[in-house]
Design a protein around this motif. Structure first.
Motif, PDB file in Angstrom:
ATOM      1  N   PRO A   8      37.034  54.142  80.368  1.00 42.96           N
ATOM      2  CA  PRO A   8      35.757  53.824  81.027  1.00 42.96           C
ATOM      3  C   PRO A   8      34.818  53.036  80.128  1.00 42.96           C
ATOM      4  O   PRO A   8      34.021  52.221  80.597  1.00 42.96           O
ATOM      5  N   ASN A   9      34.902  53.260  78.834  1.00 41.40           N
ATOM      6  CA  ASN A   9      34.037  52.537  77.909  1.00 41.40           C
ATOM      7  C   ASN A   9      34.330  51.041  77.967  1.00 41.40           C
ATOM      8  O   ASN A   9      33.435  50.218  77.967  1.00 41.40           O
ATOM      9  N   ALA A  10      35.600  50.686  78.030  1.00 42.36           N
ATOM     10  CA  ALA A  10      35.996  49.279  78.046  1.00 42.36           C
ATOM     11  C   ALA A  10      35.537  48.587  79.321  1.00 42.36           C
ATOM     12  O   ALA A  10      35.208  47.408  79.311  1.00 42.36           O
ATOM     13  N   HIS A  11      35.491  49.318  80.431  1.00 41.24           N
ATOM     14  CA  HIS A  11      35.135  48.696  81.699  1.00 41.24           C
ATOM     15  C   HIS A  11      33.634  48.490  81.862  1.00 41.24           C
ATOM     16  O   HIS A  11      33.198  47.765  82.738  1.00 41.24           O
ATOM     17  N   ASN A  12      32.824  49.136  81.049  1.00 41.87           N
ATOM     18  CA  ASN A  12      31.377  49.058  81.217  1.00 41.87           C
ATOM     19  C   ASN A  12      30.668  48.499  79.996  1.00 41.87           C
ATOM     20  O   ASN A  12      29.478  48.717  79.831  1.00 41.87           O
ATOM     21  N   ASP A  13      31.410  47.815  79.122  1.00 40.76           N
ATOM     22  CA  ASP A  13      30.822  47.146  77.970  1.00 40.76           C
ATOM     23  C   ASP A  13      29.907  48.075  77.183  1.00 40.76           C
ATOM     24  O   ASP A  13      28.766  47.758  76.888  1.00 40.76           O
ATOM     25  N   GLY A  14      30.439  49.231  76.838  1.00 46.28           N
ATOM     26  CA  GLY A  14      29.702  50.179  76.016  1.00 46.28           C
ATOM     27  C   GLY A  14      29.125  51.350  76.758  1.00 46.28           C
ATOM     28  O   GLY A  14      28.859  52.390  76.155  1.00 46.28           O
ATOM     29  N   LEU A  15      28.889  51.229  78.061  1.00 48.74           N
ATOM     30  CA  LEU A  15      28.342  52.322  78.852  1.00 48.74           C
ATOM     31  C   LEU A  15      29.457  53.134  79.501  1.00 48.74           C
ATOM     32  O   LEU A  15      30.451  52.567  79.966  1.00 48.74           O
ATOM     33  N   ILE A  16      29.283  54.429  79.539  1.00 52.18           N
ATOM     34  CA  ILE A  16      30.233  55.313  80.203  1.00 52.18           C
ATOM     35  C   ILE A  16      29.466  56.112  81.242  1.00 52.18           C
ATOM     36  O   ILE A  16      28.581  56.908  80.894  1.00 52.18           O
ATOM     37  N   LEU A  17      29.760  55.916  82.504  1.00 53.09           N
ATOM     38  CA  LEU A  17      29.091  56.636  83.578  1.00 53.09           C
ATOM     39  C   LEU A  17      29.718  58.008  83.742  1.00 53.09           C
ATOM     40  O   LEU A  17      30.918  58.195  83.511  1.00 53.09           O
ATOM     41  N   GLY A  46      23.425  60.994  83.013  1.00 50.05           N
ATOM     42  CA  GLY A  46      24.511  60.402  83.776  1.00 50.05           C
ATOM     43  C   GLY A  46      25.111  59.164  83.155  1.00 50.05           C
ATOM     44  O   GLY A  46      26.049  58.588  83.713  1.00 50.05           O
ATOM     45  N   VAL A  47      24.593  58.740  81.980  1.00 48.35           N
ATOM     46  CA  VAL A  47      25.125  57.550  81.305  1.00 48.35           C
ATOM     47  C   VAL A  47      25.289  57.860  79.821  1.00 48.35           C
ATOM     48  O   VAL A  47      24.358  58.340  79.175  1.00 48.35           O
ATOM     49  N   TYR A  48      26.467  57.549  79.306  1.00 45.64           N
ATOM     50  CA  TYR A  48      26.806  57.877  77.915  1.00 45.64           C
ATOM     51  C   TYR A  48      27.374  56.644  77.219  1.00 45.64           C
ATOM     52  O   TYR A  48      27.647  55.615  77.839  1.00 45.64           O
ATOM     53  N   THR A  49      27.563  56.794  75.925  1.00 43.14           N
ATOM     54  CA  THR A  49      28.305  55.806  75.151  1.00 43.14           C
ATOM     55  C   THR A  49      29.060  56.540  74.061  1.00 43.14           C
ATOM     56  O   THR A  49      28.760  57.708  73.763  1.00 43.14           O
ATOM     57  N   LEU A  50      30.055  55.873  73.487  1.00 42.37           N
ATOM     58  CA  LEU A  50      30.797  56.485  72.393  1.00 42.37           C
ATOM     59  C   LEU A  50      29.876  56.688  71.190  1.00 42.37           C
ATOM     60  O   LEU A  50      29.047  55.831  70.874  1.00 42.37           O
ATOM     61  N   GLY A  51      30.048  57.817  70.515  1.00 44.68           N
ATOM     62  CA  GLY A  51      29.231  58.093  69.343  1.00 44.68           C
ATOM     63  C   GLY A  51      29.362  57.007  68.295  1.00 44.68           C
ATOM     64  O   GLY A  51      28.374  56.603  67.677  1.00 44.68           O
ATOM     65  N   ALA A  52      30.571  56.500  68.092  1.00 50.36           N
ATOM     66  CA  ALA A  52      30.789  55.451  67.090  1.00 50.36           C
ATOM     67  C   ALA A  52      30.055  54.177  67.481  1.00 50.36           C
ATOM     68  O   ALA A  52      29.512  53.463  66.630  1.00 50.36           O
ATOM     69  N   THR A  70      19.371  52.352  82.216  1.00 48.08           N
ATOM     70  CA  THR A  70      18.279  52.575  83.157  1.00 48.08           C
ATOM     71  C   THR A  70      18.518  51.813  84.448  1.00 48.08           C
ATOM     72  O   THR A  70      18.271  52.328  85.547  1.00 48.08           O
ATOM     73  N   VAL A  71      19.016  50.591  84.338  1.00 46.88           N
ATOM     74  CA  VAL A  71      19.354  49.813  85.533  1.00 46.88           C
ATOM     75  C   VAL A  71      20.455  50.518  86.324  1.00 46.88           C
ATOM     76  O   VAL A  71      20.405  50.607  87.559  1.00 46.88           O
ATOM     77  N   ALA A  72      21.451  51.040  85.615  1.00 46.61           N
ATOM     78  CA  ALA A  72      22.591  51.689  86.279  1.00 46.61           C
ATOM     79  C   ALA A  72      22.188  52.943  87.037  1.00 46.61           C
ATOM     80  O   ALA A  72      22.848  53.311  88.018  1.00 46.61           O
ATOM     81  N   THR A  73      21.129  53.605  86.610  1.00 49.64           N
ATOM     82  CA  THR A  73      20.729  54.865  87.242  1.00 49.64           C
ATOM     83  C   THR A  73      19.502  54.732  88.127  1.00 49.64           C
ATOM     84  O   THR A  73      19.031  55.720  88.686  1.00 49.64           O
ATOM     85  N   ALA A  74      18.960  53.527  88.262  1.00 52.76           N
ATOM     86  CA  ALA A  74      17.742  53.327  89.059  1.00 52.76           C
ATOM     87  C   ALA A  74      18.032  53.539  90.543  1.00 52.76           C
ATOM     88  O   ALA A  74      19.099  53.176  91.053  1.00 52.76           O
TER      89      ALA A  74
END
Length: 328
Positions: A8-17, A46-52, A70-74
């Motif tokens: 999921p990280n790869a599909h959202n350019d750093g964001l993980i829903l 509801g939105v995460y990213t990898l710790g690294a 913020t855009v993703a969860t608006a």
């Protein structure tokens, strides 16, 4: 566990829903464990990213992630503006990024704020561009909005950068024979200012456009120039060419009346591979010193300063006085 997160990280350019985590087979307990051990960082609910990813990110990148989250969860689509649009346009800032997301929304009272967003009204409906899947004001409109609502220093820094990058883009496209849009120029910014006609800050915006210079090579040089103006010193010529023994050398600042060279050293990151290439940091220092030795006989004086000196009005004033920089 990280292998599961990579998809999921790869599909959202750093964001993980969050829904991507559930789809990957993780439950609430597993997500909490990943947050606790630092493998996962929550940006917004509801939105995460990898710790690294988060730990390796500069403040600019972290703010961009926050804006996109913020855009993703608006609940309603957001039209990013001001400093939030500036971040997506990759404009540099001197000082911290805000802790909210700025957007234009004519259905709310001007300047109204929620927990994570600040809404602005616009007399003129702004044109939009899409960056990283987010709707944002155009580069020209963003620069006008930032200049009207931020400090002179922030406005000049962003405008210098945008004018320089745009000129470089247009020149590169011309050399490669690629048809492209004309570079953003001061004339475009004056026209945008007249169209937007901000309720507040209009005269300041015009001063920022007047003062901006595409020859400023980095934020440190922009900051140095702003400080000189604020402190009452003569503004030097930028990126001046010297020819020594048949070779060309370009200097950051030059005061022709007193034949003085000035150089801002903060742009040299001796630990960054992009600057060093295959060279040792000491080799870079030697090259710079040799360059200075060649240029010194061509002028009356050659002075260097760093970021901390230019950032402090008091320290920079003392430096400029001590080194006989001419007053305006």
């Amino acid at each position: 566990m990280l292998d599961i997160l990579d998809v999921p990280n790869a599909h959202n350019d750093g964001l993980i829903l969050a829904e991507s985590l559930w789809a990957a087979g993780l439950n609430t307990r597993a997500v909490r464990a990943l947050l606790a051990n630092g493998e996962l960082v929550r940006i917004r609910r509801g939105v995460y990213t990898l710790g690294a990813t988060w730990r390796g990110a500069e403040s600019d990148d972290r703010y961009r992630l926050f804006v996109r989250a913020t855009v993703a969860t608006a609940e309603q689509p957001l039209l990013l503006s001001h400093l939030s649009a500036a971040a997506l346009h990759n404009l540099p800032i001197i000082g911290p990024w805000p802790n909210v997301v700025h957007a234009i929304n004519n259905e709310t009272a001007g300047g109204s704020s929620a927990r994570f967003t600040t809404s602005h009204r616009s007399v003129v409906e702004p044109e939009q561009v899409v960056i990283d899947g987010c709707a944002a004001t155009t580069l020209a409109r963003t620069l006008i909005d930032v200049a009207a609502t931020s400090s002179f220093l922030v406005g000049v820094t962003m405008m210098d950068h945008a004018l320089r990058v745009e000129a470089e883009r247009a020149e590169n496209e011309r050399r490669m024979g690629i048809p492209g849009a004309a570079a953003l120029a001061k004339e475009d910014l004056y026209a945008e200012l007249m169209m937007v006609h901000p309720r507040r800050g209009g005269p300041k915006v015009r001063r920022i456009i007047d003062f901006s210079n595409l020859l400023s090579a980095n934020p440190g040089e922009s900051m140095s120039r702003v400080r000189m103006a604020e402190l009452g010193f003569e503004i030097p010529e930028l990126q001046v060419r010297f020819v020594v023994h048949g070779r060309e050398y370009w200097v950051d600042f030059y005061w022709p009346r007193v034949r003085k060279i000035g150089e801002f050293d903060g742009k040299i990151k001796y630990t960054r591979g992009a600057i060093l290439g295959d060279r040792h940091p000491g080799e870079v220092v030697v090259v710079e010193k040799n360059r200075e030795n060649l240029l010194r006989p061509e002028v009356n004086s050659f002075d260097r300063w760093d970021w901390d000196t230019a950032y402090s009005p008091r320290l920079f004033y003392e430096f400029l006085i001590q080194h006989n920089v001419p007053r305006a």
